[in-house]
Design an enzyme around this catalytic site. Structure first.
Site, PDB file in Angstrom:
ATOM      1  N   PHE A 233      10.165 -22.619  35.137  1.00 22.55           N
ATOM      2  CA  PHE A 233      10.095 -23.118  33.830  1.00 22.55           C
ATOM      3  C   PHE A 233       8.716 -23.060  32.794  1.00 22.55           C
ATOM      4  O   PHE A 233       8.682 -23.540  31.886  1.00 22.55           O
ATOM      5  CB  PHE A 233      10.744 -23.718  32.876  1.00 22.55           C
ATOM      6  CG  PHE A 233      12.318 -22.806  33.474  1.00 22.55           C
ATOM      7  CD1 PHE A 233      13.347 -21.716  33.843  1.00 22.55           C
ATOM      8  CD2 PHE A 233      13.445 -23.900  33.930  1.00 22.55           C
ATOM      9  CE1 PHE A 233      14.181 -21.193  34.330  1.00 22.55           C
ATOM     10  CE2 PHE A 233      14.419 -23.906  34.539  1.00 22.55           C
ATOM     11  CZ  PHE A 233      14.718 -22.274  35.344  1.00 22.55           C
ATOM     12  N   ARG A 613       6.391  -0.722  31.903  1.00 25.59           N
ATOM     13  CA  ARG A 613       7.448  -0.473  32.706  1.00 25.59           C
ATOM     14  C   ARG A 613       7.680  -1.739  32.853  1.00 25.59           C
ATOM     15  O   ARG A 613       7.411  -2.582  33.034  1.00 25.59           O
ATOM     16  CB  ARG A 613       6.434   0.134  33.864  1.00 25.59           C
ATOM     17  CG  ARG A 613       7.273   0.739  34.770  1.00 25.59           C
ATOM     18  CD  ARG A 613       6.109   1.280  35.958  1.00 25.59           C
ATOM     19  NE  ARG A 613       6.887   1.543  37.530  1.00 25.59           N
ATOM     20  CZ  ARG A 613       6.385   1.458  38.331  1.00 25.59           C
ATOM     21  NH1 ARG A 613       5.569   1.335  38.650  1.00 25.59           N
ATOM     22  NH2 ARG A 613       6.794   1.963  40.077  1.00 25.59           N
ATOM     23  N   ASN A 616      11.537  -3.280  38.023  1.00 29.82           N
ATOM     24  CA  ASN A 616      13.296  -3.601  38.581  1.00 29.82           C
ATOM     25  C   ASN A 616      13.990  -4.001  37.724  1.00 29.82           C
ATOM     26  O   ASN A 616      14.084  -4.962  36.874  1.00 29.82           O
ATOM     27  CB  ASN A 616      13.094  -4.336  39.966  1.00 29.82           C
ATOM     28  CG  ASN A 616      14.929  -4.514  40.538  1.00 29.82           C
ATOM     29  OD1 ASN A 616      15.953  -3.681  40.017  1.00 29.82           O
ATOM     30  ND2 ASN A 616      15.615  -5.494  41.083  1.00 29.82           N
ATOM     31  N   GLU A 689       9.844 -14.932  29.818  1.00 29.31           N
ATOM     32  CA  GLU A 689       9.621 -15.650  28.520  1.00 29.31           C
ATOM     33  C   GLU A 689       9.961 -14.891  27.308  1.00 29.31           C
ATOM     34  O   GLU A 689      10.316 -15.781  26.263  1.00 29.31           O
ATOM     35  CB  GLU A 689       8.155 -16.439  28.518  1.00 29.31           C
ATOM     36  CG  GLU A 689       7.811 -16.729  29.647  1.00 29.31           C
ATOM     37  CD  GLU A 689       6.819 -17.788  30.183  1.00 29.31           C
ATOM     38  OE1 GLU A 689       6.401 -18.394  29.162  1.00 29.31           O
ATOM     39  OE2 GLU A 689       5.704 -17.076  30.178  1.00 29.31           O
TER      40      GLU A 689
END
Length: 724
Positions: A233, A613, A616, A689
């Protein structure tokens, strides 16, 4: 959707993290930390520690390991322990004990006696506001204060004076810690080839360079390995204290050394998110059109002023169309652990203030909060000529409102038994960035392909993305792709941070695929090839010429080759001079506040995101849901309590509250998918994020809708919701 390739290893415990590595003769290190917030170490009596059972070495600023501070890092200033006797915060690493076992090292460390020359410590952000300093220039070179004024307007004050409706309020956000499941740790091993460091980080080749610099070692002799990272993170963007100390101690002792921070030490011996105080004023016409926006932000920072939480520059400068804009960023240096990048640095705390203020303006105007936001939707950042490359925020709000049932939202208090129910919304934005990255592709004679880069997958799904983009670029089934990352011996893949990994490494995969295909076609046309003298094309993993067809593996076997390789690199280019780039989203939240106990619980969440786009959907949805959960955590749970002496009163998992399953309902995540090929060839923008951005404000806005109480600080406490 494709399941994460690393999931079976992780859920069955077969994934090897940094400290899962064990080697013959391995010793164990334990870090010693300071018990004052400011001063100088006068003396360290290590006699008892040195004579303790199993102890191999005791290192302090008086008898340090040979280390130096690296000259530079792309992730910010790198701090190396034991370089001097200065103490700048409570819990600062000041010593290192190495022994045959962890328990022996820990027990010996407890026997070190430290005396200090104490100095007064500054530990309160509020007390330092009157002496706040201008922040240094932002990362893009922007000054700490800037303004954009409409023609004929002489000052931002004049703009507010001419605004029929004005809201002006101050918001506060708490200090946070990354709190990864995997503590910062390392195993260091020297052999005839040099040093190998096994340590979770966000970019293996970056860590290898920092360690080599600190040890003054030949960079080619230092290797960093991190195939699995148990959470980062932003907190593992630079080399950790255990990695530096383990590497230096292993060299000094001639033995492998393992070192890991204790859970309490993770809260101080690493860097976290700054606390902020933000004053926002909004001036609008009665139809909701913004006339003026002022955002004055102050954040805490460490005594060396090494990092600024860019709350005003990261939100108010970008988000809304306004005729007049003034922003400023100040810092208050404190004797507290350093601050650094944490998921959506700037945008996460900045959006709480800005999106709360927008909600307050909507209330003052008696306007639907979504209508107000869309009325001021920007085509480009205020004061810039570069329009957004692709922006569908309006569709995010329309889709989210429909899925969430926003049309049924009551204008005020609604009860369900003993619970007050409210709904809130907020905008989410996070810049779409790319880092330079290089990827290598190797085609093997067994018809498999390897896609490799040194980048990291700290839970983001990059390993799976490499296989998907590799399969698409090479036009072969995904199961024939073997992705590799997390090793500095591989091509440099940039940092997994800033929501950049997919766009950066993915774009490099496309280039590498073209390069290796060209090399394959050249090989096919070479003398001695079955295709010699023929015009050959590549399609679906096969080489075609006339009526002849061979897989690339068959060709390699035919010419006596086991493999063929190529690398491809991608870096931001002239597109930066043509457009502005960002991802966008709309957050929706329902909160229930108990009438009598004032307990607040989130009961529903919906987020709709425009991130180009989606490579996944499964991993992207997971990342966004995780960010939204962190936003709830920031709003209702998470914050460090700082005692006057600089000690964190709740610096452990018992006192530092994080949401658990009972705190989080089902999270509804939806995409509006418009590939952004102006940003990169894949058309993908980051999702890691943006999920946290705006969610804390949506929670606070829902609390207001439920109770009529406007809370301008997070985390929201029970006492904040008592009848006022």
């Amino acid at each position: 959707m494709v399941n994460r390739l690393d999931a079976p290893l992780k859920v069955t415990g077969r994934a090897d993290y940094g400290t899962d590595r064990n080697f013959p003769g391995m010793a164990h290190g334990y870090v010693v930390v300071s018990t004052i917030a400011h001063g100088e170490i006068a003396a360290m009596d290590v006699t008892a520690a040195s004579s303790s059972p199993g102890v191999l070495g005791v290192y302090t600023p008086f008898e340090p390991l040979p280390l130096r501070t690296p000259t530079s890092s792309v992730a910010g200033k790198v701090w190396v322990p034991l370089q001097d006797k200065e103490v700048s915060y409570y819990g600062q690493p000041i010593g290192f004990v190495v022994a045959e076992s962890f328990e022996q090292a820990r027990d010996a460390a407890m026997r070190i006696e430290v005396s200090y020359h104490r100095r007064p410590a500054r530990t309160s952000l509020d007390e330092g506001l009157t002496t706040a300093e201008d922040a240094p220039p932002a990362m893009d070179g922007s000054p700490p204060s800037l303004s954009v004024l409409a023609d004929g307007v002489e000052s931002i004050e004049d703009a507010f004076a001419g605004s029929p409706v004005v809201v002006d309020a101050t918001y506060r956000t708490a200090t946070q810690n990354h709190a990864p499941m995997e503590p910062h740790s390392a195993v260091a091993l020297w052999d005839s080839d040099g040093l190998t460091v096994y340590s979770g980080n966000q970019g293996a080749h970056l860590q290898a360079a920092e360690v080599a610099d600190a040890l003054e070692a030949d960079p080619s002799s230092v290797r960093a390995v991190n195939p699995f990272v148990g959470g980062a993170f932003g907190g593992k963007g630079v080399t950790s204290t255990p990695a530096f100390l383990a590497a230096a101690a292993a060299r000094a002792l001639g033995r492998p050394v393992k070192a890991a921070l204790s859970r309490e030490q993770v809260f101080t011996a690493t860097a976290g998110r700054a606390a902020t105080v933000q004053r926002i004023a909004l001036g609008a016409d009665r139809d909701g059109t913004l006339i003026a926006l002022r955002h004055d932000s102050t954040c805490s920072t460490s005594a060396d002023r090494s990092f600024v939480e860019p709350t005003s520059h990261g939100t108010s400068r970008e988000w809304y169309a306004t005729q007049n804009l003034a922003i400023s960023q100040k810092i208050v240096p404190l004797n507290l652990p350093p601050t650094t990048f944490m998921r959506a640095p700037g945008e996460a705390p900045g959006s709480f203030a800005l999106e709360s203020a927008i909600d307050e303006l909507a209330v003052a105007l008696r306007m639907d909060p979504i209508e107000l936001r869309l009325r001021n939707n920007s085509a480009a950042p205020p004061g810039k000529d570069l329009q957004w490359s692709s922006k569908h925020l309006d569709e995010c709000f329309r889709t989210g409102a429909r899925r969430f049932g926003w049309q049924h939202r009551p204008p005020g208090e609604r009860s369900d038994g003993d619970w007050l129910v409210g709904q809130g919304t907020a905008t989410a934005m996070f810049p779409a960035l790319r880092f330079p990255a290089t990827v290598g592709i190797t085609l093997h004679a067994d018809d498999r392909a390897e896609v490799a880069t040194s980048g990291a997958d700290p839970g983001t799904g990059l390993l799976t993305v490499l296989s998907l983009v590799g399969a698409e670029s090479l036009d072969i089934p995904q199961e024939l792709i073997t992705p590799r990352l997390g090793d500095s011996a591989l091509p440099p893949g940039g940092m997994s941070g800033g929501s950049t990994a997919t766009a950066s490494a993915g774009s490099a995969v496309v280039v590498a695929a073209a390069e290796v295909t060209d090399a394959l076609l050249e090989l096919a046309a070479a003398p001695g090839s079955p295709f010699e003298g023929m015009e050959v094309v590549y399609e679906a993993g096969r080489l075609l010429a006339g009526d002849r067809s061979m897989t690339f593996g068959e060709l390699l076997r035919a010419v006596g080759r086991s493999s063929i390789s190529a690398t491809g690199s991608s870096t931001p280019g002239e597109e930066l001079t043509k457009h502005s780039f960002s991802s966008f989203g709309a957050q929706f939240c329902e909160v229930r506040v108990h009438k009598w106990t004032r307990e607040a619980r989130v009961s529903r969440m919906t987020g709709v995101f425009d991130a180009g786009r989606i490579i996944n959907e499964q991993t992207a949805r997971s990342q966004l849901a995780g960010g939204m959960i962190w936003g709830v955590s920031a709003a209702l749970h998470e914050g460090l309590e700082i005692e006057p002496d600089g000690r964190f009163a709740n610096g452990d998992f018992a006192g530092y509250l994080l949401p658990v399953n009972a705190d989080i309902p089902d999270v509804d995540v939806q995409f509006v998918e418009y590939p952004d090929t102006l940003q990169n060839t894949l058309g993908a923008r980051g999702v890691g994020e943006i999920g946290i951005v705006g969610m804390a404000a949506a929670v606070a806005n829902a609390v207001y809708n439920a109770t009529g109480i406007r809370v301008r600080n997070i985390p929201i406490m029970l006492e904040d919701l008592l009848e006022q």
